[in-house]
Scaffold this motif. Structure first.
Motif, mmCIF file in Angstrom:
data_model
loop_
_atom_site.group_PDB
_atom_site.id
_atom_site.type_symbol
_atom_site.label_atom_id
_atom_site.label_comp_id
_atom_site.label_asym_id
_atom_site.label_seq_id
_atom_site.Cartn_x
_atom_site.Cartn_y
_atom_site.Cartn_z
ATOM 1 N N ARG A 16 2.223 4.782 -12.532
ATOM 2 C CA ARG A 16 3.094 4.344 -11.434
ATOM 3 C C ARG A 16 2.828 5.147 -10.158
ATOM 4 O O ARG A 16 2.784 4.583 -9.069
ATOM 5 N N LEU A 17 2.636 6.453 -10.304
ATOM 6 C CA LEU A 17 2.308 7.275 -9.145
ATOM 7 C C LEU A 17 0.977 6.821 -8.543
ATOM 8 O O LEU A 17 0.863 6.656 -7.327
ATOM 9 N N GLY A 18 -0.003 6.589 -9.388
ATOM 10 C CA GLY A 18 -1.299 6.104 -8.907
ATOM 11 C C GLY A 18 -1.186 4.785 -8.186
ATOM 12 O O GLY A 18 -1.818 4.568 -7.142
ATOM 13 N N PHE A 19 -0.356 3.879 -8.711
ATOM 14 C CA PHE A 19 -0.172 2.583 -8.053
ATOM 15 C C PHE A 19 0.546 2.740 -6.719
ATOM 16 O O PHE A 19 0.186 2.114 -5.726
ATOM 17 N N THR A 20 1.530 3.604 -6.695
ATOM 18 C CA THR A 20 2.305 3.772 -5.473
ATOM 19 C C THR A 20 1.456 4.352 -4.355
ATOM 20 O O THR A 20 1.596 3.942 -3.208
ATOM 21 N N VAL A 21 0.565 5.275 -4.668
ATOM 22 C CA VAL A 21 -0.265 5.845 -3.609
ATOM 23 C C VAL A 21 -1.455 4.958 -3.256
ATOM 24 O O VAL A 21 -1.883 4.925 -2.109
ATOM 25 N N SER A 22 -1.993 4.207 -4.225
ATOM 26 C CA SER A 22 -3.211 3.441 -3.955
ATOM 27 C C SER A 22 -2.953 1.972 -3.659
ATOM 28 O O SER A 22 -3.751 1.341 -2.970
ATOM 29 N N GLY A 23 -1.885 1.411 -4.205
ATOM 30 C CA GLY A 23 -1.610 -0.005 -3.999
ATOM 31 C C GLY A 23 -2.457 -0.921 -4.858
ATOM 32 O O GLY A 23 -2.456 -2.134 -4.680
ATOM 33 N N ASP A 24 -3.182 -0.385 -5.805
ATOM 34 C CA ASP A 24 -4.093 -1.156 -6.644
ATOM 35 C C ASP A 24 -3.865 -0.733 -8.090
ATOM 36 O O ASP A 24 -4.050 0.435 -8.433
ATOM 37 N N TYR A 25 -3.483 -1.679 -8.939
ATOM 38 C CA TYR A 25 -3.136 -1.341 -10.309
ATOM 39 C C TYR A 25 -4.342 -0.816 -11.087
ATOM 40 O O TYR A 25 -4.223 0.142 -11.843
ATOM 41 N N GLN A 26 -5.508 -1.428 -10.904
ATOM 42 C CA GLN A 26 -6.695 -0.964 -11.624
ATOM 43 C C GLN A 26 -7.075 0.450 -11.171
ATOM 44 O O GLN A 26 -7.426 1.295 -11.988
ATOM 45 N N ARG A 27 -6.998 0.713 -9.882
ATOM 46 C CA ARG A 27 -7.296 2.056 -9.387
ATOM 47 C C ARG A 27 -6.253 3.038 -9.909
ATOM 48 O O ARG A 27 -6.568 4.177 -10.217
ATOM 49 N N ALA A 28 -4.999 2.603 -10.002
ATOM 50 C CA ALA A 28 -3.944 3.466 -10.532
ATOM 51 C C ALA A 28 -4.253 3.869 -11.978
ATOM 52 O O ALA A 28 -4.093 5.038 -12.349
ATOM 53 N N GLU A 29 -4.695 2.913 -12.771
ATOM 54 C CA GLU A 29 -5.060 3.237 -14.152
ATOM 55 C C GLU A 29 -6.243 4.199 -14.192
ATOM 56 O O GLU A 29 -6.272 5.125 -15.000
ATOM 57 N N ASP A 30 -7.212 3.978 -13.310
ATOM 58 C CA ASP A 30 -8.362 4.892 -13.235
ATOM 59 C C ASP A 30 -7.920 6.294 -12.842
ATOM 60 O O ASP A 30 -8.377 7.285 -13.419
ATOM 61 N N LEU A 31 -7.042 6.378 -11.846
ATOM 62 C CA LEU A 31 -6.551 7.685 -11.405
ATOM 63 C C LEU A 31 -5.834 8.410 -12.534
ATOM 64 O O LEU A 31 -6.051 9.606 -12.752
ATOM 65 N N ALA A 32 -4.981 7.695 -13.250
ATOM 66 C CA ALA A 32 -4.249 8.309 -14.357
ATOM 67 C C ALA A 32 -5.220 8.755 -15.449
ATOM 68 O O ALA A 32 -5.099 9.860 -15.996
ATOM 69 N N LEU A 104 3.104 0.737 4.482
ATOM 70 C CA LEU A 104 2.591 1.949 3.841
ATOM 71 C C LEU A 104 1.072 1.900 3.709
ATOM 72 O O LEU A 104 0.396 2.912 3.875
ATOM 73 N N ALA A 105 0.549 0.726 3.431
ATOM 74 C CA ALA A 105 -0.898 0.578 3.250
ATOM 75 C C ALA A 105 -1.663 0.881 4.536
ATOM 76 O O ALA A 105 -2.840 1.215 4.495
ATOM 77 N N LYS A 106 -0.999 0.786 5.686
ATOM 78 C CA LYS A 106 -1.654 1.052 6.967
ATOM 79 C C LYS A 106 -1.681 2.543 7.317
ATOM 80 O O LYS A 106 -2.378 2.942 8.236
ATOM 81 N N LEU A 107 -0.929 3.342 6.587
ATOM 82 C CA LEU A 107 -0.912 4.787 6.841
ATOM 83 C C LEU A 107 -2.176 5.437 6.285
ATOM 84 O O LEU A 107 -2.845 4.875 5.420
ATOM 85 N N SER A 108 -2.462 6.633 6.747
ATOM 86 C CA SER A 108 -3.585 7.384 6.173
ATOM 87 C C SER A 108 -3.225 7.758 4.732
ATOM 88 O O SER A 108 -2.048 7.763 4.350
ATOM 89 N N ALA A 109 -4.233 8.101 3.969
ATOM 90 C CA ALA A 109 -4.015 8.451 2.566
ATOM 91 C C ALA A 109 -3.061 9.637 2.443
ATOM 92 O O ALA A 109 -2.147 9.634 1.612
#
Length: 164
Positions: A16-32, A104-109
């Motif tokens: 969930r943290l990965g999804f919230t920061v990245s906006g991409d569920y697959q990337r969130a799973e990769d991050l976790a 949020l997606a328009k903000l810097s990382a």
């Protein structure tokens, strides 16, 4: 606490943290997964930390920030997916349609991470500073700039709605 217990207790929270920061569920799973792999390699050190979850959360956030700095990603699709074979994620649809998420997606990382850790994870400035390896005053300044940018986006959206 054993590693398996930690993953059972906190694995979905990391996604969930990965999804919230990245906006991409697959990337969130990769991050976790990356965060858990790195934590597993150093589990004795992680387990003996004051707050093992803080340690793993920091790994995830640092990996996300590193991903955003890279020009290209090491993974490349080998074939196009058939859209009929994928199941749409209902939560992702709601998040993507939400105006706040789009803003949020328009903000810097870094700005996005600060706001997510502050408002979604409910962390204080000192803890966020520890996660990011910066000073608490930098956290406050980054949050202030990010909130100002969100307000500006919201104000311009209201003007656009009035013009329609």
């Amino acid at each position: 606490m054993e590693f398996e217990e930690y993953v059972s207790a906190r694995g979905q929270e990391l996604v969930r943290l990965g999804f919230t920061v990245s906006g991409d569920y697959q990337r969130a799973e990769d991050l976790a997964q990356i965060a858990l792999m790195q934590a597993f390699r150093k589990w004795r050190k992680v387990r003996s930390a004051d707050d093992p979850h803080h340690y793993v959360r920091r790994i995830l956030v640092n990996e996300y920030l590193s991903m955003t700095r890279r020009r290209s990603f090491s993974e490349a699709p080998t074939a196009d997916l058939d859209p009929r074979q994928t199941v749409p994620d209902h939560a992702a649809g709601i998040a993507n349609s939400d105006g706040l998420w789009q803003a949020l997606a328009k903000l810097s990382a870094r700005e996005r991470v600060v706001l997510v850790l502050r408002y979604y994870q409910d962390l204080d400035d000192q803890t966020i500073a520890d996660v990011l390896g910066i000073k608490p005053s930098s956290v406050r300044a980054t949050a202030s700039r990010a909130l100002a940018a969100l307000r500006k986006t919201q104000d311009s959206h209201r003007v656009d709605e009035r013009l329609k």
